[in-house]
Design a protein around this motif. Structure first.
Motif, PDB file in Angstrom:
ATOM      1  N   ILE A 265       0.726  -1.380   0.149  1.00  0.00           N
ATOM      2  CA  ILE A 265      -0.155   0.040   0.187  1.00  0.00           C
ATOM      3  C   ILE A 265       0.753   1.312  -0.166  1.00  0.00           C
ATOM      4  CG2 ILE A 265      -1.633   1.207   1.219  1.00  0.00           C
ATOM      5  CD1 ILE A 265      -2.739  -1.161  -0.084  1.00  0.00           C
ATOM      6  N   VAL A 266       1.977   1.301   0.849  1.00  0.00           N
ATOM      7  CA  VAL A 266       2.982   2.406   0.753  1.00  0.00           C
ATOM      8  C   VAL A 266       3.402   2.655  -0.657  1.00  0.00           C
ATOM      9  CG1 VAL A 266       4.963   3.438   1.706  1.00  0.00           C
ATOM     10  CG2 VAL A 266       3.451   2.236   3.274  1.00  0.00           C
ATOM     11  N   LEU A 267       3.815   1.374  -1.274  1.00  0.00           N
ATOM     12  CA  LEU A 267       4.327   1.375  -2.810  1.00  0.00           C
ATOM     13  C   LEU A 267       3.337   1.905  -3.489  1.00  0.00           C
ATOM     14  CD1 LEU A 267       6.588   0.770  -4.751  1.00  0.00           C
ATOM     15  CD2 LEU A 267       5.644  -1.539  -4.781  1.00  0.00           C
ATOM     16  N   TRP A 268       2.222   1.619  -3.441  1.00  0.00           N
ATOM     17  CA  TRP A 268       1.132   2.132  -4.260  1.00  0.00           C
ATOM     18  C   TRP A 268       0.944   3.601  -4.130  1.00  0.00           C
ATOM     19  CZ3 TRP A 268      -3.191   4.716  -2.748  1.00  0.00           C
ATOM     20  CH2 TRP A 268      -4.199   5.249  -3.612  1.00  0.00           C
ATOM     21  N   ALA A 269       0.926   4.123  -3.023  1.00  0.00           N
ATOM     22  CA  ALA A 269       1.080   5.473  -2.815  1.00  0.00           C
ATOM     23  C   ALA A 269       2.181   6.213  -3.380  1.00  0.00           C
ATOM     24  CB  ALA A 269       1.041   6.029  -1.202  1.00  0.00           C
ATOM     25  N   VAL A 270       3.202   5.914  -3.450  1.00  0.00           N
ATOM     26  CA  VAL A 270       4.479   6.342  -4.015  1.00  0.00           C
ATOM     27  C   VAL A 270       4.265   6.384  -5.518  1.00  0.00           C
ATOM     28  CG1 VAL A 270       6.950   6.090  -4.533  1.00  0.00           C
ATOM     29  CG2 VAL A 270       6.061   5.781  -2.225  1.00  0.00           C
ATOM     30  N   VAL A 271       3.890   5.262  -6.066  1.00  0.00           N
ATOM     31  CA  VAL A 271       3.492   5.281  -7.571  1.00  0.00           C
ATOM     32  C   VAL A 271       2.465   6.202  -8.072  1.00  0.00           C
ATOM     33  CG1 VAL A 271       2.839   3.622  -9.207  1.00  0.00           C
ATOM     34  CG2 VAL A 271       4.342   2.919  -7.713  1.00  0.00           C
ATOM     35  N   TYR A 272       1.499   6.343  -7.183  1.00  0.00           N
ATOM     36  CA  TYR A 272       0.434   7.396  -7.475  1.00  0.00           C
ATOM     37  C   TYR A 272       0.929   8.751  -7.391  1.00  0.00           C
ATOM     38  CZ  TYR A 272      -3.936   9.748  -7.043  1.00  0.00           C
ATOM     39  OH  TYR A 272      -5.112  10.540  -7.180  1.00  0.00           O
ATOM     40  N   LEU A 273       1.479   8.957  -6.456  1.00  0.00           N
ATOM     41  CA  LEU A 273       2.115  10.414  -6.260  1.00  0.00           C
ATOM     42  C   LEU A 273       3.350  10.683  -7.307  1.00  0.00           C
ATOM     43  CD1 LEU A 273       2.793  10.721  -2.513  1.00  0.00           C
ATOM     44  CD2 LEU A 273       0.891  11.802  -3.917  1.00  0.00           C
ATOM     45  N   ALA A 274       3.818   9.939  -7.865  1.00  0.00           N
ATOM     46  CA  ALA A 274       4.731  10.216  -8.870  1.00  0.00           C
ATOM     47  C   ALA A 274       3.997   9.865 -10.142  1.00  0.00           C
ATOM     48  CB  ALA A 274       5.844   8.814  -8.801  1.00  0.00           C
ATOM     49  N   ALA A 275       3.226   9.204 -10.311  1.00  0.00           N
ATOM     50  CA  ALA A 275       2.349   9.189 -11.761  1.00  0.00           C
ATOM     51  C   ALA A 275       1.780  10.612 -11.679  1.00  0.00           C
ATOM     52  CB  ALA A 275       1.729   8.354 -11.774  1.00  0.00           C
ATOM     53  N   THR A 276       1.037  11.182 -10.730  1.00  0.00           N
ATOM     54  CA  THR A 276       0.371  12.323 -10.767  1.00  0.00           C
ATOM     55  C   THR A 276       1.320  13.410 -11.230  1.00  0.00           C
ATOM     56  OG1 THR A 276      -1.153  11.598  -8.778  1.00  0.00           O
ATOM     57  CG2 THR A 276      -0.908  13.793  -9.414  1.00  0.00           C
ATOM     58  N   VAL A 277       2.519  13.711 -10.593  1.00  0.00           N
ATOM     59  CA  VAL A 277       3.537  14.594 -10.806  1.00  0.00           C
ATOM     60  C   VAL A 277       3.829  14.603 -12.262  1.00  0.00           C
ATOM     61  CG1 VAL A 277       5.829  15.414 -10.359  1.00  0.00           C
ATOM     62  CG2 VAL A 277       4.306  14.853  -8.611  1.00  0.00           C
ATOM     63  N   LEU A 278       4.291  13.253 -12.753  1.00  0.00           N
ATOM     64  CA  LEU A 278       4.660  13.209 -14.207  1.00  0.00           C
ATOM     65  C   LEU A 278       3.764  13.637 -15.203  1.00  0.00           C
ATOM     66  CD1 LEU A 278       7.067   9.970 -13.899  1.00  0.00           C
ATOM     67  CD2 LEU A 278       7.734  12.326 -14.290  1.00  0.00           C
ATOM     68  N   VAL A 279       2.361  13.228 -15.024  1.00  0.00           N
ATOM     69  CA  VAL A 279       1.284  13.494 -15.847  1.00  0.00           C
ATOM     70  C   VAL A 279       0.828  14.947 -15.799  1.00  0.00           C
ATOM     71  CG1 VAL A 279      -1.284  13.220 -16.044  1.00  0.00           C
ATOM     72  CG2 VAL A 279       0.116  11.216 -15.605  1.00  0.00           C
ATOM     73  N   ARG A 280       1.265  15.547 -14.713  1.00  0.00           N
ATOM     74  CA  ARG A 280       0.999  17.021 -15.046  1.00  0.00           C
ATOM     75  C   ARG A 280       1.997  17.685 -15.787  1.00  0.00           C
ATOM     76  NH1 ARG A 280      -0.713  18.604  -8.454  1.00  0.00           N
ATOM     77  NH2 ARG A 280      -3.001  17.540  -8.676  1.00  0.00           N
ATOM     78  N   HIS A 281       3.206  17.253 -15.604  1.00  0.00           N
ATOM     79  CA  HIS A 281       4.405  17.798 -16.200  1.00  0.00           C
ATOM     80  C   HIS A 281       4.089  17.609 -17.787  1.00  0.00           C
ATOM     81  CE1 HIS A 281       8.185  19.343 -16.799  1.00  0.00           C
ATOM     82  NE2 HIS A 281       8.841  18.335 -17.329  1.00  0.00           N
ATOM     83  N   LEU A 282       3.460  16.531 -18.171  1.00  0.00           N
ATOM     84  CA  LEU A 282       3.130  15.910 -19.414  1.00  0.00           C
ATOM     85  C   LEU A 282       2.288  16.906 -20.132  1.00  0.00           C
ATOM     86  CD1 LEU A 282       3.220  14.147 -22.037  1.00  0.00           C
ATOM     87  CD2 LEU A 282       1.567  12.735 -20.746  1.00  0.00           C
ATOM     88  N   GLY A 283       1.153  17.576 -19.558  1.00  0.00           N
ATOM     89  CA  GLY A 283       0.553  18.493 -20.017  1.00  0.00           C
ATOM     90  C   GLY A 283       1.367  19.705 -20.408  1.00  0.00           C
ATOM     91  N   ARG A 284       2.385  20.281 -19.565  1.00  0.00           N
ATOM     92  CA  ARG A 284       3.141  21.400 -20.134  1.00  0.00           C
ATOM     93  C   ARG A 284       3.815  21.223 -21.151  1.00  0.00           C
ATOM     94  NH1 ARG A 284       3.272  21.617 -14.084  1.00  0.00           N
ATOM     95  NH2 ARG A 284       5.282  20.708 -14.084  1.00  0.00           N
ATOM     96  N   ILE A 285       4.498  19.866 -20.979  1.00  0.00           N
ATOM     97  CA  ILE A 285       5.254  19.439 -22.360  1.00  0.00           C
ATOM     98  C   ILE A 285       4.531  19.607 -23.562  1.00  0.00           C
ATOM     99  CG2 ILE A 285       6.722  17.839 -23.268  1.00  0.00           C
ATOM    100  CD1 ILE A 285       8.042  19.045 -20.911  1.00  0.00           C
ATOM    101  N   GLN A 286       3.317  19.141 -23.492  1.00  0.00           N
ATOM    102  CA  GLN A 286       2.745  19.084 -24.686  1.00  0.00           C
ATOM    103  C   GLN A 286       1.995  20.502 -25.091  1.00  0.00           C
ATOM    104  OE1 GLN A 286      -0.648  16.560 -23.209  1.00  0.00           O
ATOM    105  NE2 GLN A 286       0.117  14.757 -24.258  1.00  0.00           N
ATOM    106  N   ARG A 287       1.937  21.386 -24.183  1.00  0.00           N
ATOM    107  CA  ARG A 287       1.815  22.715 -24.730  1.00  0.00           C
ATOM    108  C   ARG A 287       2.948  23.592 -25.298  1.00  0.00           C
ATOM    109  NH1 ARG A 287      -1.657  22.485 -20.051  1.00  0.00           N
ATOM    110  NH2 ARG A 287       0.316  23.213 -18.641  1.00  0.00           N
ATOM    111  N   ARG A 288       4.075  23.343 -24.849  1.00  0.00           N
ATOM    112  CA  ARG A 288       5.268  23.646 -25.354  1.00  0.00           C
ATOM    113  C   ARG A 288       5.788  22.915 -26.794  1.00  0.00           C
ATOM    114  NH1 ARG A 288       9.486  23.301 -20.146  1.00  0.00           N
ATOM    115  NH2 ARG A 288       8.275  24.477 -18.662  1.00  0.00           N
TER     116      ARG A 288
END
Length: 294
Positions: A265-288
């Motif tokens: 469950i702790v590992l799932w939380a880490v993966v979820y947080l990392a995925a959230t940060v990277l997906v948000r960054h993906l949106g900025r990269i797509q706009r650039r």
């Protein structure tokens, strides 16, 4: 007839709903078990609330596994990204050799990771392995690939890179072939060189595709189990015990079921947080990338 059309959207969602229930039920059950102290030695467990999570986060073994997991995930994802993009750029030039190599490129993806790890484990054997045999003429025939902490971790990352670099290369190659031609034509008219075009046009527009590959590989590397377990079983010592293997050891080998599930469950939380940060960054990269293409 009108009634059937009205029901059609709801019927189409039934498979997705069943799949969601099939995922959420064991996940919710696992969360419930972490509130108790289930183990082989305690058939009648007591409720401990969040005590398992406090115990997990308070263990030195957890932080060691977290560090090994982070090193493995960052190292594997970075190496696969650099090599995958480089291979894609080489294959992007249309040639007969390139078309043949494209077919060969996907061969590692057709091998199960655990089979690939066992195959590399045999090849990396210090005395009879083919890798040391090939290195002997260069005076490097006695390397202990998986018998030292640093060597075991680097070998595990290398096997991951061998298996999954083609995945990144295929995605990057697909991205290269979908880029608009007009910016490159304008750059050629202006007399831009290859290096300038690569830095200012190709890579900025390619980054959204590359970042998608990075997200997939980084998330998968965070929860790696098969490659490391087949290659080193977490050894020597705890040098390659990532969080997923730690959870397996606690839940299955040591039969501390609730404690092992808490690790997952702790590992799932880490993966979820990392995925959230990277997906948000993906949106900025797509706009650039859209701005560069315009």
């Amino acid at each position: 007839m009108g009634r059937r059309r009205a029901l059609r959207p709801y019927l189409l969602t039934v498979p997705a709903l069943l799949l969601t229930c099939g995922i959420l039920y064991p996940f919710g059950l696992g969360l419930y078990y972490t509130l108790f102290d289930f183990s082989a030695s305690k058939p009648r467990p007591d409720m401990v609330g969040f005590g398992n999570y406090a115990a997990v986060l308070g263990e030195e073994a957890f932080w060691n596994s977290a560090w090994v997991t982070a090193v493995y995930a960052v190292g594997a994802a970075a190496a696969e990204t650099v090599l995958g993009v480089a291979v894609a750029l080489l294959l992007h030039r249309s040639s007969r050799v390139g078309r043949v190599l494209e077919k060969v490129l996907i061969l590692p993806l057709m091998i199960a990771p655990v089979i690939a790890a066992i195959m590399w484990k045999l090849m990396l054997q210090p005395s009879v392995g083919v890798v040391n045999h090939l290195l002997r003429p260069f005076g490097l025939g006695d390397v202990q690939w998986t018998d030292t902490p640093a060597g075991a971790l680097l070998s595990s990352i290398a096997v991951d890179v061998w298996v999954y670099t083609p995945f990144v290369a295929v995605l990057a190659l697909a991205g290269l072939r979908s880029l608009p031609a007009s910016p490159f034509e304008a750059a050629a008219v202006d007399g831009a060189g290859r290096w300038y075009t690569l830095r200012r046009l190709t890579l900025p527009m390619l980054w959204p595709y590359v970042l998608v590959a990075v997200i997939f590989r980084f998330m998968d590397s965070l929860k790696v189990f098969d490659i490391i377990y087949a290659l080193t079983e977490g050894g020597p010592g705890d040098s390659t015990v990532v969080l997923q293997i730690r959870a397996y050891l606690e839940a299955i080998r040591f039969q501390r079921y609730s404690f092992g599930i808490s690790y997952t469950i702790v590992l799932w939380a880490v993966v979820y947080l990392a995925a959230t940060v990277l997906v948000r960054h993906l949106g900025r990269i797509q706009r650039r990338a859209a701005e560069v293409a315009a």
